[in-house]
Design an enzyme around this catalytic site. Structure first.
Site, mmCIF file in Angstrom:
data_model
loop_
_atom_site.group_PDB
_atom_site.id
_atom_site.type_symbol
_atom_site.label_atom_id
_atom_site.label_comp_id
_atom_site.label_asym_id
_atom_site.label_seq_id
_atom_site.Cartn_x
_atom_site.Cartn_y
_atom_site.Cartn_z
ATOM 1 N N LYS A 170 -1.554 -1.035 7.914
ATOM 2 C CA LYS A 170 -0.345 -0.204 7.962
ATOM 3 C C LYS A 170 -0.401 0.795 6.819
ATOM 4 C CE LYS A 170 3.488 -0.360 5.911
ATOM 5 N NZ LYS A 170 3.758 1.068 5.723
ATOM 6 N N GLY A 221 -0.046 -0.669 -4.133
ATOM 7 C CA GLY A 221 1.190 0.102 -4.226
ATOM 8 C C GLY A 221 1.913 -0.211 -5.517
ATOM 9 N N SER A 222 3.217 -0.081 -5.484
ATOM 10 C CA SER A 222 3.991 -0.216 -6.718
ATOM 11 C C SER A 222 4.208 -1.687 -7.094
ATOM 12 C CB SER A 222 5.343 0.478 -6.555
ATOM 13 O OG SER A 222 6.093 -0.176 -5.551
ATOM 14 N N THR A 225 7.275 -3.274 -5.194
ATOM 15 C CA THR A 225 6.987 -3.673 -3.812
ATOM 16 C C THR A 225 6.019 -4.849 -3.799
ATOM 17 O OG1 THR A 225 7.355 -1.390 -3.126
ATOM 18 C CG2 THR A 225 6.265 -2.805 -1.560
ATOM 19 N N GLU A 243 -3.048 -4.953 -5.702
ATOM 20 C CA GLU A 243 -3.488 -3.903 -6.630
ATOM 21 C C GLU A 243 -2.268 -3.046 -6.915
ATOM 22 O OE1 GLU A 243 -6.191 -3.638 -8.157
ATOM 23 O OE2 GLU A 243 -7.626 -4.819 -7.006
ATOM 24 N N CYS A 277 -3.755 4.937 -9.621
ATOM 25 C CA CYS A 277 -3.211 3.758 -10.318
ATOM 26 C C CYS A 277 -3.816 3.627 -11.706
ATOM 27 C CB CYS A 277 -3.390 2.501 -9.471
ATOM 28 S SG CYS A 277 -5.011 2.292 -8.769
ATOM 29 N N GLU A 374 5.604 4.525 -15.534
ATOM 30 C CA GLU A 374 4.422 5.145 -14.926
ATOM 31 C C GLU A 374 4.823 6.481 -14.312
ATOM 32 O OE1 GLU A 374 3.022 3.217 -11.354
ATOM 33 O OE2 GLU A 374 0.974 3.866 -11.726
HETATM 34 P P1 NDP Z 1 5.380 1.486 -2.412
HETATM 35 O O1 NDP Z 1 4.736 0.434 -3.212
HETATM 36 O O2 NDP Z 1 6.824 1.329 -2.097
HETATM 37 O O3 NDP Z 1 4.638 1.635 -0.984
HETATM 38 C C1 NDP Z 1 3.298 1.278 -0.771
HETATM 39 C C2 NDP Z 1 3.166 0.687 0.625
HETATM 40 O O4 NDP Z 1 3.970 -0.490 0.733
HETATM 41 C C3 NDP Z 1 3.631 1.611 1.733
HETATM 42 O O5 NDP Z 1 2.766 1.457 2.844
HETATM 43 C C4 NDP Z 1 5.036 1.087 2.037
HETATM 44 O O6 NDP Z 1 5.431 1.430 3.336
HETATM 45 C C5 NDP Z 1 4.826 -0.410 1.883
HETATM 46 N N1 NDP Z 1 6.057 -1.188 1.620
HETATM 47 C C6 NDP Z 1 7.209 -0.794 1.035
HETATM 48 N N2 NDP Z 1 8.076 -1.816 0.943
HETATM 49 C C7 NDP Z 1 7.456 -2.905 1.484
HETATM 50 C C8 NDP Z 1 7.817 -4.283 1.659
HETATM 51 N N3 NDP Z 1 9.011 -4.763 1.267
HETATM 52 N N4 NDP Z 1 6.911 -5.108 2.219
HETATM 53 C C9 NDP Z 1 5.693 -4.660 2.590
HETATM 54 N N5 NDP Z 1 5.304 -3.365 2.462
HETATM 55 C C10 NDP Z 1 6.170 -2.502 1.913
HETATM 56 O O7 NDP Z 1 5.079 2.860 -3.081
HETATM 57 P P2 NDP Z 1 5.934 4.216 -2.993
HETATM 58 O O8 NDP Z 1 5.313 5.059 -1.994
HETATM 59 O O9 NDP Z 1 7.385 3.953 -2.806
HETATM 60 O O10 NDP Z 1 5.697 4.815 -4.455
HETATM 61 C C11 NDP Z 1 6.533 4.370 -5.520
HETATM 62 C C12 NDP Z 1 5.771 4.245 -6.817
HETATM 63 O O11 NDP Z 1 4.695 3.323 -6.656
HETATM 64 C C13 NDP Z 1 5.109 5.504 -7.304
HETATM 65 O O12 NDP Z 1 6.001 6.265 -8.032
HETATM 66 C C14 NDP Z 1 3.974 4.983 -8.159
HETATM 67 O O13 NDP Z 1 4.462 4.739 -9.460
HETATM 68 C C15 NDP Z 1 3.613 3.665 -7.501
HETATM 69 N N6 NDP Z 1 2.420 3.725 -6.655
HETATM 70 C C16 NDP Z 1 1.308 3.104 -7.083
HETATM 71 C C17 NDP Z 1 0.155 3.161 -6.329
HETATM 72 C C18 NDP Z 1 -1.102 2.506 -6.760
HETATM 73 O O14 NDP Z 1 -2.168 2.928 -6.363
HETATM 74 N N7 NDP Z 1 -1.054 1.441 -7.540
HETATM 75 C C19 NDP Z 1 0.094 3.898 -5.076
HETATM 76 C C20 NDP Z 1 1.358 4.485 -4.683
HETATM 77 C C21 NDP Z 1 2.461 4.398 -5.470
HETATM 78 P P3 NDP Z 1 6.970 1.757 3.681
HETATM 79 O O15 NDP Z 1 7.398 2.809 2.703
HETATM 80 O O16 NDP Z 1 6.964 2.176 5.092
HETATM 81 O O17 NDP Z 1 7.730 0.486 3.536
#
Ligand code: NDP
Length: 473
Positions: A170, A221-222, A225, A243, A277, A374
């Site tokens: 996803k 991701g964050s 989350t 990660e 990241c 961050e």
């Molecule tokens: P998120 O961590 O919210 O999103 C990353 C992924 O997780 C997306 O595919 C999102 O899809 C999904 N997601 C969100 N909520 C859930 C949940 N409860 N359960 C499972 N999957 C979920 O990142 P954001 O895009 O909101 O970015 C926010 C911050 O995260 C940034 O400002 C940055 O600081 C950090 N970030 C870090 C990254 C890294 O590489 N470590 C990459 C991207 C962001 P959906 O939105 O559809 O739920």
């Protein structure tokens, strides 16, 4: 109806509903992304479960060969995918942009095909033969972010299928189209059901983390989350690789030549417009060279061509989405309001597009939002220090622990200090470099588990011990 389809059991599946994906350089619609229902997620998981029966049993050499075929397919479609990636993600085609990302994706897929986890014979004598084997976990759910959508997808998908798992991926709703197309291309060289892709907004990710027939989640991701993913995965005790975000510190020792290190520092901070990241996000500079270092950093960060990434001479694109843009601008404004000195950038051009030039802010300190949070954008705080132990303490003072770096003319001294950083990767005289044969992951709240190399491959397996008694039956 949307322009793109979900990929389930090797087929492109249209959906009733879709949502627009926005080009962050122009704010125009790139395409309509399909909106998967819960029933469609179930179908994708069922297809992956059924494909697992055969895929987990095919010869190891066939799975290795499939990784090679994926690498070849990515290379053959690199230009098409790079163009789509630039349109939805914003990064330039050139420099360390979309073409670089596709090159990296093919290289990672190819290298992962060469890795293996052979059986380990623990005991083999007249009483018993005891062998430790590695088995795939089952259906892997991959949840990816918007910063490096294709490279991170390959990091999730290829080791999973290399070790005999099947996958439902996803992508982020900000950058789903290039992943949908990439998965469609990969399906041309994989059996149906081995790799499936669902897209949507809101609850789709959560449904995956709660799904009883998904055995492992790999999430990038964050941190916030990631914590939610861990919580909802607990219901079925899923295996997890997380990660998560970082707030990497770089410490510049008093012995460096500022002109020599400035380009490397800027590269480490602003890789992918800072949306990485393990980018350098807090720079601690010794008082004795602070002003000179600031001047050389400004030189290195200036004259970068910012614009629409589809133009061949663009070297910096926009911030990927409006939410992130507002966050970065907010951190910048907060720093200025609290006495931060803007060395360069900061001048936000009028729209369209979420553009912000490389921005350096001096005279800031720990406790300010620009340092403690961050940024994930083209914004770098430069902090003055006098006592090295104090700088190390401050570098280690946050909940994050992804990467860190020390910059010194004396590499042995640099390495000694780097070893004191609480992070998964500590670099000396560079920041952010990764490779497909080197494990990468975070400590503290930056994650659980590692990716890449044999250690990364192990994360997609569980150990089974085969204990064959040689006593008479
Ligand atoms: P998120 O961590 O919210 O999103 C990353 C992924 O997780 C997306 O595919 C999102 O899809 C999904 N997601 C969100 N909520 C859930 C949940 N409860 N359960 C499972 N999957 C979920 O990142 P954001 O895009 O909101 O970015 C926010 C911050 O995260 C940034 O400002 C940055 O600081 C950090 N970030 C870090 C990254 C890294 O590489 N470590 C990459 C991207 C962001 P959906 O939105 O559809 O739920």
């Amino acid at each position: 109806m949307s322009d793109y389809g979900l990929i389930i059991n090797g087929e492109k599946v249209p959906t009733e509903d879709g949502f627009p994906v926005i080009n962050p350089a122009t704010e125009e619609v790139v395409g309509q992304c399909p909106f998967a229902t819960r029933d469609q997620l179930d179908r994708a998981v069922r297809a992956a479960s059924e494909a697992f029966i055969d895929w987990s049993r095919v010869a190891d050499a066939e799975r290795a060969a499939a990784c090679g075929r994926i690498a070849d397919a990515l290379t053959a479609h690199a230009e098409e995918l790079a163009s789509l990636l630039t349109r939805e993600q914003g990064k330039p085609l050139n420099g360390l942009g979309s073409r670089f990302e596709l090159g990296g994706a093919a290289a990672w897929a190819g290298h992962t095909g060469t890795l293996a986890l052979p059986d380990v014979v623990i005991q083999d004598d007249e009483t018993a033969r005891v062998v430790q084997t590695r088995k795939p976990v089952g259906v892997v759910g991959s949840i990816t972010p918007w910063n490096w959508p294709l490279l991170i997808a390959v990091w999730h998908i290829v080791p999973a299928i290399r070790t005999g798992n099947t996958v439902v991926i996803k992508p982020s709703p900000y950058t789903p189209l290039s992943t949908l197309r990439m998965v469609e291309i990969m399906n041309e060289v994989l059996p149906p059901g081995v790799l499936n892709c669902v897209t949507g907004e809101d609850e789709l990710g959560q449904w995956m983390t709660e799904h009883p027939y998904i055995q492992k989640i790999i999430f990038t991701g964050s941190i916030n989350t990631g914590k939610k993913v861990m919580g909802s995965s607990a219901k079925s005790l899923k295996r997890l690789t997380l990660e998560l975000g970082g707030n990497d510190a770089g410490i510049i020792l008093d012995d460096v030549d500022p002109a020599a290190v400035a380009p490397g520092i800027i590269a480490g901070a602003f890789l992918n417009n800072g949306q990485t990241c393990a980018a350098l996000k807090r720079l601690y500079v010794h008082d004795s060279i602070y002003d000179d270092m600031c001047a050389k950093l400004v030189e290195a960060a200036s004259n970068v061509k910012m614009g629409n990434g589809l133009e061949e001479d663009t070297m910096q694109g926009p911030i990927q989405n409006k939410m992130q843009y507002d966050k970065v601008v907010g951190l910048f404004e907060d720093a200025v309001a609290h006495g931060g000195r803007v060395l360069c950038g900061g001048r936000i051009p009028d729209g369209p597009g979420y553009f912000m030039p490389y921005t350096l802010v001096a005279d800031v300190s720990d406790g300010m939002r620009i340092v403690d949070e961050e940024q994930f954008g083209p914004l770098l705080p430069i902090i003055r220090y006098t006592d090295l132990d104090d700088a190390i303490r401050r570098a280690n003072g946050l909940e994050t622990g992804l990467g860190g770096s020390v910059w010194s003319a004396d590499v042995e001294r640099g390495a000694e200090i780097a070893a004191r950083l609480e992070c998964g990767t500590a670099w000396v005289n560079s920041h952010g470099g990764i490779a497909p044969n080197v494990p990468f992951g975070g400590v503290k709240c930056s994650g659980i588990g590692v990716e890449f190399g044999e250690e990364g491959l192990k994360e997609y397996t569980t150990i089974q011990v085969l204990n064959v008694s040689k006593a008479a039956a």
